[in-house]
Design a protein around this motif. Structure first.
Motif, PDB file in Angstrom:
ATOM      1  N   HIS A 179      36.264  64.788  61.773  1.00  0.00           N
ATOM      2  CA  HIS A 179      36.191  65.644  60.576  1.00  0.00           C
ATOM      3  C   HIS A 179      34.952  66.536  60.638  1.00  0.00           C
ATOM      4  O   HIS A 179      35.034  67.734  60.360  1.00  0.00           O
ATOM      5  N   ARG A 180      33.839  65.961  61.008  1.00  0.00           N
ATOM      6  CA  ARG A 180      32.590  66.727  61.070  1.00  0.00           C
ATOM      7  C   ARG A 180      32.695  67.840  62.104  1.00  0.00           C
ATOM      8  O   ARG A 180      32.228  68.957  61.875  1.00  0.00           O
ATOM      9  N   GLU A 181      33.309  67.555  63.232  1.00  0.00           N
ATOM     10  CA  GLU A 181      33.489  68.573  64.273  1.00  0.00           C
ATOM     11  C   GLU A 181      34.387  69.707  63.769  1.00  0.00           C
ATOM     12  O   GLU A 181      34.181  70.866  64.106  1.00  0.00           O
ATOM     13  N   GLN A 182      35.354  69.385  62.950  1.00  0.00           N
ATOM     14  CA  GLN A 182      36.246  70.407  62.403  1.00  0.00           C
ATOM     15  C   GLN A 182      35.521  71.360  61.460  1.00  0.00           C
ATOM     16  O   GLN A 182      35.985  72.480  61.244  1.00  0.00           O
ATOM     17  N   PHE A 183      34.385  70.939  60.911  1.00  0.00           N
ATOM     18  CA  PHE A 183      33.615  71.835  60.051  1.00  0.00           C
ATOM     19  C   PHE A 183      33.272  73.131  60.790  1.00  0.00           C
ATOM     20  O   PHE A 183      33.289  74.207  60.205  1.00  0.00           O
ATOM     21  N   SER A 184      32.939  73.028  62.085  1.00  0.00           N
ATOM     22  CA  SER A 184      32.547  74.240  62.819  1.00  0.00           C
ATOM     23  C   SER A 184      33.714  75.201  62.953  1.00  0.00           C
ATOM     24  O   SER A 184      33.540  76.411  62.853  1.00  0.00           O
ATOM     25  N   GLY A 185      34.914  74.684  63.173  1.00  0.00           N
ATOM     26  CA  GLY A 185      36.085  75.557  63.255  1.00  0.00           C
ATOM     27  C   GLY A 185      36.412  76.199  61.928  1.00  0.00           C
ATOM     28  O   GLY A 185      36.912  77.326  61.877  1.00  0.00           O
ATOM     29  N   LEU A 186      36.135  75.503  60.850  1.00  0.00           N
ATOM     30  CA  LEU A 186      36.416  76.030  59.521  1.00  0.00           C
ATOM     31  C   LEU A 186      35.350  77.018  59.053  1.00  0.00           C
ATOM     32  O   LEU A 186      35.536  77.697  58.052  1.00  0.00           O
TER      33      LEU A 186
END
Length: 181
Positions: A89-96
């Motif tokens: 989830h935390r890694e997805q923050f960068s894509g978002l």
């Protein structure tokens, strides 16, 4: 550092919902957690994250369990995913971050530890010596909502909420809870 307090939380959860307490997964060794956080670039004040995931590494719930029955907090939908899940989830923050630039800052300074199954997180502020715990949700806007001044205050309120079968006190500042008359 937080072992005794987290033990008291488990006792309170067990009194309120023995089945929920039984779904807590065994914790990871703190050294393993520290290595994983280092390898994935998580820096800052990680003591609350390490303590939480050495206590229990999330919960083993089946998909049929309602979110309101799967939360460590009464009257809440925030579940406790494993460390691996929260790292994703935390890694997805960068894509978002392309959609909402605040996500880039969220990835740098906050570590999500509880999730509402949609867009909301209860997260530890990695830039806070006390382990400030805040609410993050892009539906509320780019600014994190302050929840608790410290991880200790957060866990103490979670214990109180379980003992009283009441919601966490920070929900009173939740935008969805505000009504207009």
């Amino acid at each position: 550092m937080y072992r005794e307090l987290l033990g008291a939380l488990e006792t309170a959860v067990r009194k309120r919902s023995p089945a929920l307490a039984e779904s807590l997964l065994p914790g990871l060794p703190e050294g393993t957690i520290a290595a994983i956080l280092h390898e994935t670039g998580v820096t800052g004040e990680t003591e609350p994250v390490r303590s939480l995931y050495s206590w229990h590494n999330g919960m083993g719930l089946d998909s049929a369990t309602a979110l309101t029955e799967a939360s460590l907090f009464p009257r809440s939908v925030y579940t406790f995913p494993s460390l691996d899940e929260m790292l994703i989830h935390r890694e997805q923050f960068s894509g978002l971050a392309q959609v909402l630039p605040a996500f880039a800052e969220w990835q740098r300074w906050f570590f999500p530890v509880f999730w509402d199954g949609a867009t909301g997180y209860i997260a530890v502020d990695l830039d806070s010596r006390q382990g400030r715990v805040i609410l993050l949700d892009p539906e509320w806007g780019a600014e994190p909502m302050r929840g608790y001044a410290s991880f200790e205050e957060f866990v103490a309120d979670a214990i109180r909420a379980n003992d009283a079968n009441d919601e966490l006190s920070c929900w009173g500042s939740h935008p969805r809870d505000r009504t207009t008359d």
